[in-house]
Every structure is written in structure tokens, then in C-alpha cells.
Scaffold this motif. Structure first.
Motif, PDB file in Angstrom:
ATOM      1  N   GLY A 159       0.850  -1.197   0.000  1.00  0.00           N
ATOM      2  CA  GLY A 159       0.000   0.000   0.000  1.00  0.00           C
ATOM      3  C   GLY A 159       0.880   1.240   0.000  1.00  0.00           C
ATOM      4  N   ARG A 160       0.360   2.326  -0.564  1.00  0.00           N
ATOM      5  CA  ARG A 160       1.149   3.531  -0.753  1.00  0.00           C
ATOM      6  C   ARG A 160       1.757   4.018   0.566  1.00  0.00           C
ATOM      7  N   GLY A 161       2.979   4.474   0.478  1.00  0.00           N
ATOM      8  CA  GLY A 161       3.678   4.945   1.669  1.00  0.00           C
ATOM      9  C   GLY A 161       4.256   3.799   2.487  1.00  0.00           C
ATOM     10  N   GLY A 162       4.187   2.571   1.953  1.00  0.00           N
ATOM     11  CA  GLY A 162       4.513   1.377   2.724  1.00  0.00           C
ATOM     12  C   GLY A 162       5.983   1.168   3.042  1.00  0.00           C
ATOM     13  N   SER A 163       6.879   1.948   2.460  1.00  0.00           N
ATOM     14  CA  SER A 163       8.289   1.654   2.727  1.00  0.00           C
ATOM     15  C   SER A 163       8.690   2.017   4.160  1.00  0.00           C
ATOM     16  N   ASP A 164       7.964   2.927   4.815  1.00  0.00           N
ATOM     17  CA  ASP A 164       8.226   3.168   6.242  1.00  0.00           C
ATOM     18  C   ASP A 164       7.985   1.872   7.027  1.00  0.00           C
ATOM     19  N   THR A 165       6.891   1.202   6.687  1.00  0.00           N
ATOM     20  CA  THR A 165       6.549  -0.048   7.370  1.00  0.00           C
ATOM     21  C   THR A 165       7.595  -1.124   7.085  1.00  0.00           C
ATOM     22  N   SER A 166       8.070  -1.184   5.847  1.00  0.00           N
ATOM     23  CA  SER A 166       9.131  -2.144   5.519  1.00  0.00           C
ATOM     24  C   SER A 166      10.342  -1.912   6.409  1.00  0.00           C
ATOM     25  N   ALA A 167      10.729  -0.641   6.547  1.00  0.00           N
ATOM     26  CA  ALA A 167      11.933  -0.320   7.314  1.00  0.00           C
ATOM     27  C   ALA A 167      11.770  -0.750   8.772  1.00  0.00           C
ATOM     28  N   VAL A 168      10.615  -0.478   9.351  1.00  0.00           N
ATOM     29  CA  VAL A 168      10.396  -0.855  10.747  1.00  0.00           C
ATOM     30  C   VAL A 168      10.372  -2.378  10.883  1.00  0.00           C
ATOM     31  N   ALA A 169       9.778  -3.060   9.907  1.00  0.00           N
ATOM     32  CA  ALA A 169       9.732  -4.529   9.961  1.00  0.00           C
ATOM     33  C   ALA A 169      11.142  -5.115   9.887  1.00  0.00           C
TER      34      ALA A 169
END
Ligand code: ASP
Ligand code: MG
Length: 420
Positions: A159-169
Motif C-alpha cells: 500500500g502507498r507509503g509502505g516503505s516506512d513499514t518495511s523499514a520498521v519490519a
């Protein structure tokens, strides 16, 4: 061995010169005994371009109905995920050019696993064995954000903006000391600096406060990334990607509440103009009326936010108002209108020029008088309050949208947040 995860957004990797800059920022964080993983976004504008291509190929704008749903989303993911993949190779090359060992890791190579909900996938788990061995040996890992691989080995996106979530994961999986999110602002502010020039950068903010700020329209991080950081207790720092490598760049640290010693009563003021108010007058005062109204809205996929119910003057009637995103307002009011007779609603009024302004702070839990300060500050500026909603760490008011900036400024001063 310690590990650090760094993440760079689209503007920070917008062209080859900027990627070279990012390489220098990464190089400045290398030190003995510390492994580095870098999560990158697609170059600015690239995801939009890829989305448009996918839609065009699927027939959008043509005479026949375009492909949609399951016929579209899996291949949409293949197309849009390529933006980040290109950035990983470019950054790896830019790092090698300045003598830093680096390699790209695509999601199926890690693997970074997600469920199969194409275009809005959720992270399942991130394998770390090979990845950790490589970074601990001194090779910087460059990982594409916003995507993963499904159990069937297919590409997914978050989903859009999802790379922040990738980084935290990735940071959570690697047990990283921190996840540094480099962006085009130098931290999280007490409010929008475009409205209040006296807004201050916060040194620290706790996850709960950041969640409220993010979900209320202070869009620095994707809300899901904050939820994940909170759940896994990953320290996240938001900082500027425009600072000189090695220069002071403290940013804002997101941390657990117990690490904030000086608890502000109010840490920030958020606002959202994407609001509409729907008033239902003369609603039948009987069990089930509210259930019917909100079931209809939920079935129509409308997210309701504030809800206020009060007694009406006539016996057997009550009044109700709720808010929803402005784009859904017309649909929401039509949805209720269709069931008006059946539910028993006398009048429906829609008002779209409203805004929600909220004060947020964990210190509120233990302090009286926070609401009084808010209402007094608004009254003094002649701002009328149309609805109020509260949570443990937040008070929100609905006001005429024309007064948004005035209200935000008044509240920022009233809680002593202005820089001296
Ligand atoms: N490139 C993706 C987007 O524009 C993901 C991201 O940058 O977070 O939404
Ligand atoms: Mg972003």
C-alpha cells in the motif's frame, strides 16, 4: 554486533546526485561492530508513473470495463514494485563507487514475507539469517521498501507509503538498535510549521502520541509503521535527508512512554480539513436505531469518526451527528436518506466546510484542566465548537474550516508550545 536500519524516501533518492548524497549519509554511519541495512523508496514520482502505466494497460479510460480486483492487483504489484527495486541497485552502485561494500536484496532473496492481499499486503515475517550474516560481515544491505513476497513466491506491495513499514519490519527482525527514517522534514513538529512558524521540533515523542498525530493528518510517517514500531518497541528516529553527512541532525525520536521524562501535558496540535459533518435530526429514540444507521454506513464502507447523540425536544426523538471523510460525505448522507423512513429520521443535514482540530499529549492522563484551556482559547478567538470527542490522550473539536489556522495557532500558544 549492533545493527542500524536507515530508510530513505522518494525525494531523498529523487535523482542520481541525491542517491550519491544518500550514499555519503550511509557511509557516515559505518563503524566497526555495526551492521547496516538501508530500505529505499522509489525515486520521487516513479510510483505514480508506474501506477498510471498499470491502469492504462488494464484498460482504464477505454470503452470496455478495465480489469479490476484479483485480475489486476497481482500484476499491478509486479509493475509498481519495480520502482524500489531500481533504487536498490542504484544505491548499491553509488556506495561501491565510494568504496563501501554493498549489495541489493530483493524480497524473495531475504525472504521478506507478506500475505497474499495484493496491493495492500501485510507483513508476515522477515527472515534474517542470510541478511544478518552479510551485514555483520560489513556489506551494506539495500532493501526495496513497500513490497514483499507471498507464500506462492509472487511479488506483493504494502500500500502507498509502505516503505516506512518495511523499514520498521526489517529493524524489528534484525533487532536493530534503531530505525532512522530520513525524510524531507527534519523531525516531528508540535504542529504544522506552515501554519505556525513558531512550531518546534520535538526531541522525543512516544508511540501513542505519534499514532494520534499521524492518523490526524500530520503525515510524516505511514500510520502502520508507527503501529508496528509500537508493537515491537522499535526506536524510530525521523530526521532530515538534506543535512550534510556527519553534521548534527538530531531529528525526533519515537520511543516508549516510559523513556519520556519530562511529560508535556500537550505535545502537539493536529488538524484535518478532510472532514464533513452529517446531522440527523429527529431520529426515532428506540433500541436499534443507532445500530441500523451505522450498519448502513459500514456496509457502504464509510469510516465514521466522531459521533454525538443528544436528546431532542420532541418526546421519542433524539438528534445525532457524526463526521466522516469529506470525500465520502455525499454518499453517507444518501445512504441514510435511502433508509430514512425505515430508521425514522426526520431531517438530514450535510455540512462539508468543517475541520477537526486536536490537542494530543500523554501528560493529559494525569492532568486536569486540559479541556478548559482548549475551550477557553477557542472562545477567546470567537471560534464555535460544533462537536467534541475525547480519548485518554487527545481532545478533538469540530469547527468551521475557515477558522482552522486561527484555532491551531491559538491552541499552540495556549499550551505554551510556541518557541520563545
Ligand atoms: N514508493 C511508494 C509510494 O510512493 C512507497 C513509499 O515510498 O513508501 O507510495
Ligand atoms: Mg513516505
Amino acid at each position: 554486533m549492533s545493527r542500524l536500519v536507515m530508510k530513505f524516501g522518494g525525494t531523498s533518492v529523487g535523482d542520481v546526485e541525491r542517491i550519491a548524497r544518500v550514499a555519503r549519509l550511509v557511509a557516515a554511519e559505518r563503524k566497526p561492530g555495526r551492521g547496516l541495512a538501508v530500505v529505499v523508496s522509489a525515486m520521487a514520482g516513479e510510483t505514480d508513473r508506474l501506477v498510471a502505466l498499470a491502469r492504462a494497460a488494464a484498460g482504464e479510460g477505454g470503452n470496455k470495463a478495465p480489469l479490476a480486483g484479483d485480475d489486476f492487483n497481482d500484476e499491478y504489484d509486479v509493475v509498481v514494485a519495480s520502482g524500489e527495486q531500481a533504487t536498490t541497485g542504484l544505491l548499491a552502485l553509488a556506495l561501491r563507487r565510494i568504496g563501501v561494500p554493498a549489495r541489493s536484496w530483493q524480497n524473495w532473496q531475504i525472504p521478506f514475507r507478506t500475505d497474499a492481499a495484493h496491493s495492500k499486503a501485510r507483513v508476515l515475517d522477515v527472515e534474517t539469517e542470510a541478511l544478518a550474516a552479510s551485514i555483520d560481515a560489513g556489506c551494506v544491505a539495500i532493501i526495496p521498501g513497500f513490497q514483499g513476497v507471498t507464500a506462492e513466491g509472487r511479488i506483493s506491495t504494502l500500500g502507498r507509503g509502505g516503505s516506512d513499514t518495511s523499514a520498521v519490519a526489517v529493524a524489528a527482525a534484525l533487532g536493530a538498535e534503531r530505525c532512522d527514517i530520513y525524510t524531507d522534514v527534519d523531525g516531528v513538529y508540535t504542529t504544522d510549521p506552515r501554519i505556525v512558524p513558531k512550531a518546534r521540533r520535538l526531541d522525543k515523542i512516544c508511540y501513542e502520541e505519534m499514532l494520534e498525530m499521524a492518523s490526524l493528518g500530520a503525515k510524516v510517517l505511514q500510520t502502520r509503521s508507527v503501529e508496528l514500531a509500537f508493537a515491537r518497541r522499535v526506536p524510530v528516529r525521523v530526521l532530515s535527508s538534506f543535512a550534510e553527512p556527519g553534521a548534527a541532525n538530531p531529528g525526533t525520536l519515537l520511543c516508549p512512554e516510559d523513556q519520556i521524562v519530562e511529560k508535556q501535558i500537550v505535545s502537539g496540535i493536529a488538524y484535518s480539513r478532510d472532514e464533513a459533518k452529517i446531522s440527523l435530526l429527529g431520529v426515532a429514540d428506540r433500541p436499534g436505531a443507532a445500530a441500523e444507521i451505522f450498519t448502513k454506513l459500514a456496509d457502504a464502507n464509510i469510516n465514521v469518526d466522531m459521533i454525538v447523540q443528544t436528546e431532542a425536544r420532541q418526546a421519542g426523538r433524539q438528534n445525532m451527528l457524526f463526521t466522516c471523510p469529506d470525500r465520502d460525505a455525499q454518499r453517507a448522507s444518501e445512504t441514510i436518506a435511502e433508509a430514512r423512513e425505515q430508521i425514522g429520521v426526520e431531517e438530514i443535514h450535510l455540512r462539508r466546510d468543517v475541520a477537526k482540530v486536536s490537542v494530543i499529549g500523554i501528560g493529559m492522563r494525569s492532568q486536569a484542566g486540559v479541556a478548559r484551556t482548549m475551550f477557553a482559547a477557542l472562545a477567546q478567538k470567537g471560534v464555535n465548537i460544533e462537536a467534541i470527542a475525547t480519548s485518554e490522550i487527545k481532545i478533538s473539536v469540530l469547527i468551521d474550516a475557515a477558522y482552522t489556522e486561527l484555532a491551531v495557532r491559538a491552541l499552540h500558544s495556549a499550551y505554551g508550545l510556541d518557541v520563545a
